[in-house]
Design a protein around this motif. Structure first.
Motif, PDB file in Angstrom:
ATOM      1  N   UNK A   1       0.814  -1.210   0.000  1.00 42.33           N
ATOM      2  CA  UNK A   1       0.000   0.000   0.000  1.00 42.33           C
ATOM      3  C   UNK A   1       0.853   1.268   0.000  1.00 42.33           C
ATOM      4  N   UNK A   2       2.102   1.151   0.445  1.00 43.10           N
ATOM      5  CA  UNK A   2       2.968   2.325   0.503  1.00 43.10           C
ATOM      6  C   UNK A   2       3.744   2.558  -0.789  1.00 43.10           C
ATOM      7  N   UNK A   3       3.868   1.525  -1.631  1.00 44.46           N
ATOM      8  CA  UNK A   3       4.691   1.645  -2.837  1.00 44.46           C
ATOM      9  C   UNK A   3       4.236   2.793  -3.741  1.00 44.46           C
ATOM     10  N   UNK A   4       2.932   2.919  -4.047  1.00 51.04           N
ATOM     11  CA  UNK A   4       2.522   4.027  -4.927  1.00 51.04           C
ATOM     12  C   UNK A   4       2.858   5.402  -4.360  1.00 51.04           C
ATOM     13  N   UNK A   5       2.826   5.550  -3.043  1.00 51.46           N
ATOM     14  CA  UNK A   5       3.114   6.869  -2.469  1.00 51.46           C
ATOM     15  C   UNK A   5       4.558   7.282  -2.726  1.00 51.46           C
ATOM     16  N   UNK A   6       5.463   6.316  -2.813  1.00 54.79           N
ATOM     17  CA  UNK A   6       6.864   6.639  -3.122  1.00 54.79           C
ATOM     18  C   UNK A   6       6.956   7.256  -4.516  1.00 54.79           C
ATOM     19  N   UNK A   7       6.218   6.665  -5.463  1.00 52.10           N
ATOM     20  CA  UNK A   7       6.210   7.192  -6.827  1.00 52.10           C
ATOM     21  C   UNK A   7       5.609   8.591  -6.854  1.00 52.10           C
ATOM     22  N   UNK A   8       4.474   8.777  -6.159  1.00 52.05           N
ATOM     23  CA  UNK A   8       3.804  10.084  -6.158  1.00 52.05           C
ATOM     24  C   UNK A   8       4.696  11.147  -5.515  1.00 52.05           C
ATOM     25  N   UNK A   9       5.362  10.787  -4.425  1.00 57.07           N
ATOM     26  CA  UNK A   9       6.246  11.740  -3.750  1.00 57.07           C
ATOM     27  C   UNK A   9       7.436  12.093  -4.638  1.00 57.07           C
ATOM     28  N   UNK A  10       7.932  11.121  -5.396  1.00 51.04           N
ATOM     29  CA  UNK A  10       9.049  11.384  -6.306  1.00 51.04           C
ATOM     30  C   UNK A  10       8.658  12.426  -7.343  1.00 51.04           C
ATOM     31  N   UNK A  11       7.455  12.254  -7.918  1.00 55.26           N
ATOM     32  CA  UNK A  11       6.973  13.249  -8.873  1.00 55.26           C
ATOM     33  C   UNK A  11       6.878  14.623  -8.217  1.00 55.26           C
ATOM     34  N   UNK A  12       6.384  14.626  -7.008  1.00 56.58           N
ATOM     35  CA  UNK A  12       6.161  15.899  -6.311  1.00 56.58           C
ATOM     36  C   UNK A  12       7.471  16.642  -6.063  1.00 56.58           C
ATOM     37  N   UNK A  13       8.517  15.909  -5.660  1.00 57.42           N
ATOM     38  CA  UNK A  13       9.780  16.555  -5.312  1.00 57.42           C
ATOM     39  C   UNK A  13      10.635  16.876  -6.529  1.00 57.42           C
ATOM     40  N   UNK A  14      10.570  16.033  -7.575  1.00 60.86           N
ATOM     41  CA  UNK A  14      11.456  16.206  -8.727  1.00 60.86           C
ATOM     42  C   UNK A  14      10.801  17.004  -9.850  1.00 60.86           C
ATOM     43  N   UNK A  15       9.581  16.608 -10.237  1.00 60.74           N
ATOM     44  CA  UNK A  15       8.954  17.229 -11.408  1.00 60.74           C
ATOM     45  C   UNK A  15       8.201  18.513 -11.077  1.00 60.74           C
ATOM     46  N   UNK A  16       7.557  18.562  -9.916  1.00 68.59           N
ATOM     47  CA  UNK A  16       6.692  19.708  -9.599  1.00 68.59           C
ATOM     48  C   UNK A  16       7.463  21.027  -9.575  1.00 68.59           C
ATOM     49  N   UNK A  17       8.659  21.069  -9.002  1.00 69.04           N
ATOM     50  CA  UNK A  17       9.396  22.352  -9.039  1.00 69.04           C
ATOM     51  C   UNK A  17       9.762  22.788 -10.454  1.00 69.04           C
ATOM     52  N   UNK A  18       9.910  21.825 -11.375  1.00 67.41           N
ATOM     53  CA  UNK A  18      10.282  22.157 -12.758  1.00 67.41           C
ATOM     54  C   UNK A  18       9.058  22.514 -13.587  1.00 67.41           C
ATOM     55  N   UNK A  19       7.958  21.778 -13.346  1.00 64.04           N
ATOM     56  CA  UNK A  19       6.733  21.979 -14.126  1.00 64.04           C
ATOM     57  C   UNK A  19       5.563  22.302 -13.191  1.00 64.04           C
ATOM     58  N   UNK A  20       5.387  23.575 -12.844  1.00 59.58           N
ATOM     59  CA  UNK A  20       4.236  23.956 -12.001  1.00 59.58           C
ATOM     60  C   UNK A  20       2.922  23.636 -12.711  1.00 59.58           C
ATOM     61  N   UNK A  21       1.851  23.496 -11.934  1.00 56.59           N
ATOM     62  CA  UNK A  21       0.544  23.149 -12.499  1.00 56.59           C
ATOM     63  C   UNK A  21       0.039  24.252 -13.413  1.00 56.59           C
ATOM     64  N   UNK A  22      -0.372  23.866 -14.616  1.00 53.83           N
ATOM     65  CA  UNK A  22      -1.015  24.791 -15.536  1.00 53.83           C
ATOM     66  C   UNK A  22      -2.383  24.270 -15.975  1.00 53.83           C
ATOM     67  N   UNK A  23      -2.605  22.944 -15.803  1.00 54.04           N
ATOM     68  CA  UNK A  23      -3.838  22.277 -16.251  1.00 54.04           C
ATOM     69  C   UNK A  23      -4.043  22.457 -17.751  1.00 54.04           C
ATOM     70  N   UNK A  24      -2.957  22.651 -18.469  1.00 55.53           N
ATOM     71  CA  UNK A  24      -3.009  22.765 -19.926  1.00 55.53           C
ATOM     72  C   UNK A  24      -2.720  21.408 -20.555  1.00 55.53           C
ATOM     73  N   UNK A  25      -3.023  21.305 -21.833  1.00 61.38           N
ATOM     74  CA  UNK A  25      -2.789  20.049 -22.547  1.00 61.38           C
ATOM     75  C   UNK A  25      -1.302  19.745 -22.643  1.00 61.38           C
ATOM     76  N   UNK A  26      -0.491  20.793 -22.746  1.00 61.85           N
ATOM     77  CA  UNK A  26       0.960  20.627 -22.783  1.00 61.85           C
ATOM     78  C   UNK A  26       1.575  21.466 -21.673  1.00 61.85           C
ATOM     79  N   UNK A  27       2.848  21.231 -21.407  1.00 60.86           N
ATOM     80  CA  UNK A  27       3.613  22.003 -20.416  1.00 60.86           C
ATOM     81  C   UNK A  27       3.110  21.810 -18.988  1.00 60.86           C
ATOM     82  N   UNK A  28       2.394  20.733 -18.727  1.00 62.40           N
ATOM     83  CA  UNK A  28       1.956  20.422 -17.359  1.00 62.40           C
ATOM     84  C   UNK A  28       2.430  19.006 -17.023  1.00 62.40           C
TER      85      UNK A  28
END
Length: 204
Positions: A1-28
């Protein structure tokens, strides 16, 4: 049950600072990566008996996580409202937001799946109706919220009245459109992910 949270946290720490939320078709790309991963994960585990066995055993732990994170978030929001600040609180605020936006949704899903396994995993006319309705309601609800919300925010209603009115209007809107349009108009059904070969269509 904890495995998916590791993946989600990785996205949050690595990708989120580079690609802030835009809710657009591209660049999000952070959101695209997160939600596409959830989609693929759901596809892979939907028929996996080991996963569902784990879900059945995870009701209590998942509820503990949900209420624990919700309680922490409530305390943080309260202190924010009181304009409280300290270096320790700023760090707590930052990391609690990350946990709330990554771990909390996942364990909420697990808790709901576990409760469904325990209390809803049996034949039922109501369950069959809701199974058919869930995707159309999902497609409809956001559009209805925006439409009704746009009008309600201009009526100068008390906040709780506005919230109840928006909730009720959205619920009734989804119910009526699904029941009297989507289910009864054969050509509309595929557009909302509903099968054509249902025996309970009221009108062809």
């Amino acid at each position: 049950m904890l495995v998916p949270t590791v993946i989600f946290m990785t996205y949050r720490f690595i990708l989120k600072p580079i690609y802030p939320s835009t809710h657009a078709l591209i660049d999000d790309w952070a959101n695209h990566q997160l939600f596409f991963s959830i989609f693929i994960f759901g596809f892979l585990i939907a028929k996996d008996s080991s996963f569902w066995k784990a879900v059945s055993n995870a009701l209590l732990p998942s509820l503990v996580m949900v209420f624990g994170i919700a309680s922490l978030a409530s305390i943080v929001w309260y202190l924010e409202g009181q304009s409280y600040w300290s270096p320790a609180f700023e760090m707590t605020e930052h990391y609690s937001e990350i946990v709330r936006k990554t771990v909390y949704p996942w364990f909420s899903i697990v808790a709901m799946l576990a409760m469904a396994q325990k209390w809803l995993n049996k034949p039922s006319k109501v369950l069959s109706y809701m199974t058919e309705a869930v995707f159309p309601w999902y497609i409809l609800h956001q559009t209805l919220i925006v439409m009704f919300g746009y009008w309600l925010t201009r009526q100068n209603l008390p906040v709780y009245t506005e919230f109840l009115a928006l909730t009720l209007a959205t619920f009734l809107g989804c119910l009526l459109i699904h029941e009297f349009c989507i289910r009864r108009w054969k050509w509309v059904r595929p557009l909302f992910g509903v099968k054509l070969n249902q025996t309970n269509i009221a009108a062809q």
